[in-house]
Design a protein around this motif. Structure first.
Motif, PDB file in Angstrom:
ATOM      1  N   GLN A 348       0.860  -1.194  -0.020  1.00 52.17           N
ATOM      2  CA  GLN A 348       0.048  -0.048  -0.030  1.00 52.17           C
ATOM      3  C   GLN A 348       0.787   1.407  -0.024  1.00 52.17           C
ATOM      4  O   GLN A 348       1.871   1.315   0.705  1.00 52.17           O
ATOM      5  N   ILE A 349       0.451   2.096  -0.795  1.00 49.70           N
ATOM      6  CA  ILE A 349       1.165   3.393  -0.830  1.00 49.70           C
ATOM      7  C   ILE A 349       0.035   4.420  -0.999  1.00 49.70           C
ATOM      8  O   ILE A 349      -0.880   4.343  -1.792  1.00 49.70           O
ATOM      9  N   LEU A 350       0.004   5.672  -0.053  1.00 49.47           N
ATOM     10  CA  LEU A 350      -0.902   6.569  -0.150  1.00 49.47           C
ATOM     11  C   LEU A 350      -0.435   8.215  -0.091  1.00 49.47           C
ATOM     12  O   LEU A 350       0.876   8.126   0.264  1.00 49.47           O
ATOM     13  N   VAL A 351      -1.002   8.809  -0.952  1.00 49.83           N
ATOM     14  CA  VAL A 351      -0.705  10.053  -1.006  1.00 49.83           C
ATOM     15  C   VAL A 351      -1.978  11.029  -0.458  1.00 49.83           C
ATOM     16  O   VAL A 351      -3.124  10.848  -1.226  1.00 49.83           O
ATOM     17  N   TYR A 352      -2.162  11.795   0.662  1.00 54.99           N
ATOM     18  CA  TYR A 352      -2.879  12.453   1.016  1.00 54.99           C
ATOM     19  C   TYR A 352      -2.666  13.810   1.693  1.00 54.99           C
ATOM     20  O   TYR A 352      -1.627  14.052   2.010  1.00 54.99           O
ATOM     21  N   SER A 353      -3.857  14.421   1.682  1.00 56.10           N
ATOM     22  CA  SER A 353      -3.547  15.697   2.269  1.00 56.10           C
ATOM     23  C   SER A 353      -4.210  15.772   3.965  1.00 56.10           C
ATOM     24  O   SER A 353      -5.207  15.118   4.051  1.00 56.10           O
ATOM     25  N   THR A 354      -3.683  16.356   4.742  1.00 58.01           N
ATOM     26  CA  THR A 354      -4.004  16.278   6.167  1.00 58.01           C
ATOM     27  C   THR A 354      -5.369  17.003   6.367  1.00 58.01           C
ATOM     28  O   THR A 354      -6.047  16.923   7.360  1.00 58.01           O
ATOM     29  N   ALA A 355      -5.757  17.993   5.261  1.00 57.55           N
ATOM     30  CA  ALA A 355      -7.114  18.596   5.181  1.00 57.55           C
ATOM     31  C   ALA A 355      -8.005  17.789   4.916  1.00 57.55           C
ATOM     32  O   ALA A 355      -9.493  18.048   5.000  1.00 57.55           O
ATOM     33  N   ALA A 356      -7.780  16.591   4.371  1.00 62.43           N
ATOM     34  CA  ALA A 356      -8.925  15.681   3.403  1.00 62.43           C
ATOM     35  C   ALA A 356      -9.030  14.632   4.615  1.00 62.43           C
ATOM     36  O   ALA A 356     -10.135  13.974   4.461  1.00 62.43           O
ATOM     37  N   ALA A 357      -8.536  14.386   5.758  1.00 62.62           N
ATOM     38  CA  ALA A 357      -8.983  13.472   6.669  1.00 62.62           C
ATOM     39  C   ALA A 357      -8.875  14.050   7.974  1.00 62.62           C
ATOM     40  O   ALA A 357      -7.760  14.968   8.244  1.00 62.62           O
ATOM     41  N   LYS A 358      -9.463  13.571   9.095  1.00 64.74           N
ATOM     42  CA  LYS A 358      -9.256  13.947  10.271  1.00 64.74           C
ATOM     43  C   LYS A 358      -9.330  12.600  11.340  1.00 64.74           C
ATOM     44  O   LYS A 358      -9.883  11.769  11.097  1.00 64.74           O
TER      45      LYS A 358
END
Length: 402
Positions: A348-358
């Motif tokens: 698994q590899i993820l690219v995410y914004s800390t604004a998109a998840a809490k």
């Protein structure tokens, strides 16, 4: 003191987790010979705020523990001093002069019991006592920390910066419709108008916890204290489970992104996939929050060798080294901090914004209850935790074809 020691251990573990995360951010920037960027500063400051909160809680607890230890030691010293004063046989006899010795010798011959006792102690032949003479009095000591291969860092939860849940029910607000601004059709014509809509979404935090019943005999006879070890282990298992929960939620809600081709990938292919995923995240969040590249341990084993720390000035990454292998920040690719988390499953590899998840959390901590019926202590550790993906298109998965 058991509860105080357990809380200090938990706070110290979290403090080390935050400091390790900060060190990783600084190391990644330093390897690229640059300052921390805005996203990294935001993560660094968030971790520092939590560190200050932890230190404010630890200071009075540490002072209380210090006072208790000093008081216990002083009490033991006084008990020993009074015992020696009541038993003259334990005292060391030293004569101030030859005359004092002769005087005691004379009085002893005359029948003085105290003088006889002093002479006996002074002239007594010392028998050599060694450990071989009393093996039954030598306790078996643990000469090093108990071996415990467990990693309690929570890289994914740490990047999201869990919000503390207060009492009552919980929900979060989100803007679902913005106001409108448009070009005026002509002079004196009506401007665009649209109201703002803000929804309220309820949160359903789950409770994670466990408990163990420890016998009073085990607590009394174990060294180090088994009760403290059990409490610390429960806290560590809580950290592992909540990190896995965050990883599962992020992966399940993530939007499909770039696909790495079959076989060994090149640095250009990895960098292209990262850029593509980052572009999707930016389009979804309009650049809000910090962008994170998270990988499972096995994928770091695939990516790491592609970016060796050799002449990285013109490379996509400053390079990965085995010596820096850890949960949390390891290096960077295309400027994105690479975070390794054991909570992610294989591949698994993820690219995410800390604004998109809490992440939301309330730690109850440990609870102990005496059970006289079985002469034991039941100890538990629990907390409420929830991870929510607010914008699924702001969390992008990079997959690899078999």
């Amino acid at each position: 003191m058991a509860a105080t020691d357990a809380m200090l251990a938990r706070l110290q573990s979290e403090l080390e987790e935050r400091r390790s995360f900060q060190d990783g951010l600084v190391a990644a920037a330093n390897e690229q010979n640059r300052d921390l960027n805005q996203q990294e500063m935001e993560l660094f400051t968030r971790a520092q705020t939590r560190e200050n909160e932890i230190m404010q809680q630890m200071t009075p607890l540490q002072e209380g523990a210090r006072i208790a230890i000093e008081s216990r030691q002083r009490t033991q010293e006084l008990v020993g001093m009074y015992a020696a004063a009541r038993d003259p046989r334990t005292a060391n006899i030293e004569y101030r002069s030859a005359g004092a010795y002769i005087a005691d010798y004379y009085y002893a011959r005359m029948g003085d019991v105290d003088a006889q006792q002093r002479l006996e102690i002074f002239t007594r032949a010392a028998a050599h006592q060694t450990t071989a003479d009393n093996p039954g009095l030598l306790p078996e000591s643990i000469v090093s920390p108990v071996v415990n291969f467990i990693e309690v860092a929570r890289p994914l939860v740490g990047t999201l910066g869990p919000t503390d849940l207060a009492g009552g029910s919980w929900s979060y607000a989100r803007v679902t419709q913005h106001t409108s601004v448009a070009k005026q059709a002509g002079e004196k014509t009506e401007l665009a108008s649209r109201k703002m809509l803000i929804t309220k979404t309820p949160l359903g935090a789950d409770t994670f916890g466990g408990y163990v019943n420890v016998s009073k005999q085990d607590i009394n006879r174990s060294s180090p204290s088994i009760l403290d070890m059990v409490i610390n282990d429960l806290a560590q298992q809580y950290a592992i489970e909540t990190e896995e929960e965050a990883a599962d939620v992020l992966w399940a809600a993530a939007t499909a992104g770039p696909v790495l081709p079959t076989g060994a990938n090149t640095a250009a292919q990895i960098a292209s996939a990262v850029w593509g995923a980052a572009g999707q995240v930016f389009a979804a969040t309009k650049g809000q929050g910090a962008t994170i590249l998270a990988v499972s341990p096995d994928m770091l084993g695939v990516i790491g060798p592609i970016f060796p720390p050799v002449n990285p000035q013109n490379a996509y990454s400053p390079g990965f080294t085995i010596a820096d292998l850890q949960q949390g920040p390891t290096s960077s690719i295309a400027g994105l901090t690479v975070v390794m988390s054991a909570g992610l499953d294989t591949g698994q590899i993820l690219v995410y914004s800390t604004a998109a998840a809490k992440a939301f959390e309330y730690k109850y901590g440990n609870m102990t209850v005496d059970e006289p019926s079985v002469w034991g202590v039941q100890v538990g550790y629990a907390g409420d935790f929830d991870c929510v993906v607010i914008e699924p298109t702001g969390v992008v998965k990079i997959t690899k074809t078999p």
